[in-house]
Scaffold this motif. Structure first.
Motif, short mmCIF file in Angstrom:
data_model
loop_
_atom_site.label_atom_id
_atom_site.label_comp_id
_atom_site.label_asym_id
_atom_site.label_seq_id
_atom_site.Cartn_x
_atom_site.Cartn_y
_atom_site.Cartn_z
N VAL A 180 0.85 -1.19 0.00
CA VAL A 180 0.00 0.00 0.00
C VAL A 180 0.88 1.24 0.00
O VAL A 180 1.82 1.34 0.80
N ALA A 210 -2.21 -1.21 -3.65
CA ALA A 210 -3.22 -0.16 -3.49
C ALA A 210 -2.52 1.18 -3.41
O ALA A 210 -1.79 1.45 -2.47
N ARG A 235 -5.97 3.99 -6.11
CA ARG A 235 -6.17 4.52 -4.76
C ARG A 235 -7.41 3.89 -4.14
O ARG A 235 -8.48 3.89 -4.75
N ARG A 236 -7.26 3.36 -2.92
CA ARG A 236 -8.37 2.70 -2.25
C ARG A 236 -8.60 3.31 -0.87
O ARG A 236 -7.65 3.47 -0.09
N ALA A 270 -8.10 0.43 2.11
CA ALA A 270 -6.84 -0.31 2.07
C ALA A 270 -6.63 -1.15 3.33
O ALA A 270 -6.10 -2.27 3.26
#
Length: 355
Positions: free
Chosen positions: A185, A216, A241-242, A245
């Motif tokens: 991430v 992510a 982009r989350r 995450a």
């Protein structure tokens, strides 16, 4: 003749929190919430997109866009200005020029590979700040090297845990039911080490079953990484982009942090806290943060990174040991309340206020 005690009214402390982008938004929201609850008048000056994502207003702060004129106006009545990141620190220093208002800077810069412009900005901001707060000892040392008059260790607490997660549901959504799930991430920028991570992913193609690595994050390296994944047939998926995450992380078998530099990595903190084994590069503040609760490898060694992940996937007992060690390590970190209390003590010191 007795006299009644005289009550002394202490003026409300007013602070402006300056944020240069989305990075650090969760920390600023946590600070705003805690400071406002303690009676501090908080103004957050940040991009409009950051307000949309973190909703500083509902945390008890007043929000103002990060235009130069708005920042200067917000600083007029401030008792302390607190900038988060070197670029935000530079903007705050310019807005405060000619005013006797103390500037606190939370140091998010540093590490190898910084360009000349970054070095100049770091030096200017370090010298302009009344106090620099570093999230790791490495950052504190760097701030002092850049000329900070007062640099202190101030750990940044990750906001408390995610909602309950059904790992099976998350894995089904990702199409990873009967194969291991690896996760990284962070923004797709060079210092994150994703090129090295793709080098390591070549080795995982020989495993049975082949694990899926999901990344992510978004950033300027997306096209380059996507091209390599396609051309080399790598078992890697870019998720963009989350906002969830942490939910994805909680469903993973192993978290991977291949960075060239990290201060107090949010991914490392979240992984240890939710019980996901971590493989990370031994850079910056990572060893100090993780201790013996993660597998650390040298930066730049794709073979060591690939081997560490493969070994964990083949050893459930070792993964279980790391899960227990990670949760124990996370229990030693400062809480959000501890972080707010430390920051407020710095503000009080700079303004000579009793509390």
């Amino acid at each position: 003749m007795s006299s009644s005690p005289v009550s002394v009214s202490v003026p409300v402390l007013r602070t402006v929190q300056v944020l240069g982008g989305a990075s650090g938004g969760a920390h600023v929201r946590s600070l705003a919430t805690g400071l406002a609850a303690r009676g501090v008048r908080v103004t957050v000056c940040a991009p409009v997109a950051a307000e949309g994502e973190y909703d500083f207003t509902s945390a008890g702060a007043r929000f103002t866009p990060d235009a130069v004129s708005a920042l200067r106006a917000a600083c007029v009545e401030a008792d302390v200005v607190h900038a988060h990141g070197v670029r935000a620190g530079m903007r705050a220093a310019l807005a405060l020029r000619g005013r006797r208002v103390p500037l606190v800077v939370s140091w998010h810069g540093g590490g190898p590979g910084a360009g000349r412009l970054s070095l100049l900005l770091e030096r200017h901001v370090a010298r302009a700040a009344a106090v620099v707060l570093g999230a790791s000892s490495a950052q504190v040392d760097l701030a002092r090297l850049r000329g900070a008059r007062d640099a202190r260790l101030a750990a940044v607490a990750v906001p408390t845990g995610p909602p309950a997660v059904d790992p099976g549901k998350v894995r089904a959504e990702l199409g990873v039911v009967e194969r291991p799930l690896l996760i990284a991430v962070g923004s797709l920028v060079p210092r994150r080490g994703y090129s090295l991570l793709l080098d390591a992913a070549r080795a995982w193609r020989t495993l049975d079953p082949v694990p899926l690595l999901v990344i992510a994050g978004e950033g300027p390296m997306r096209a380059e990484l996507a091209r390599r994944i396609h051309e080399e047939g790598l078992p890697v998926r870019l998720l963009g982009r989350r906002s969830d995450a942490v939910r994805l992380l909680a469903a993973a078998d192993v978290a991977v942090l291949p960075s060239r530099w990290e201060a107090r990595s949010p991914l490392a903190q979240e992984a240890l806290r939710v019980g996901v084994p971590l493989v990370a590069t031994a850079v910056g503040g990572v060893p100090e943060l993780v201790g013996e609760a993660g597998v650390l490898v040298p930066y730049g060694d794709a073979g060591a990174l690939a081997g560490a992940v493969s070994a964990l996937l083949a050893d459930p007992a070792r993964r279980a040991e790391l899960v227990a060690a990670g949760r124990a390590q996370a229990a030693t970190w400062p809480s959000e309340d501890d972080t707010v209390a430390q920051v407020l003590s710095v503000y009080d010191e700079l303004t000579a206020r009793p509390r």
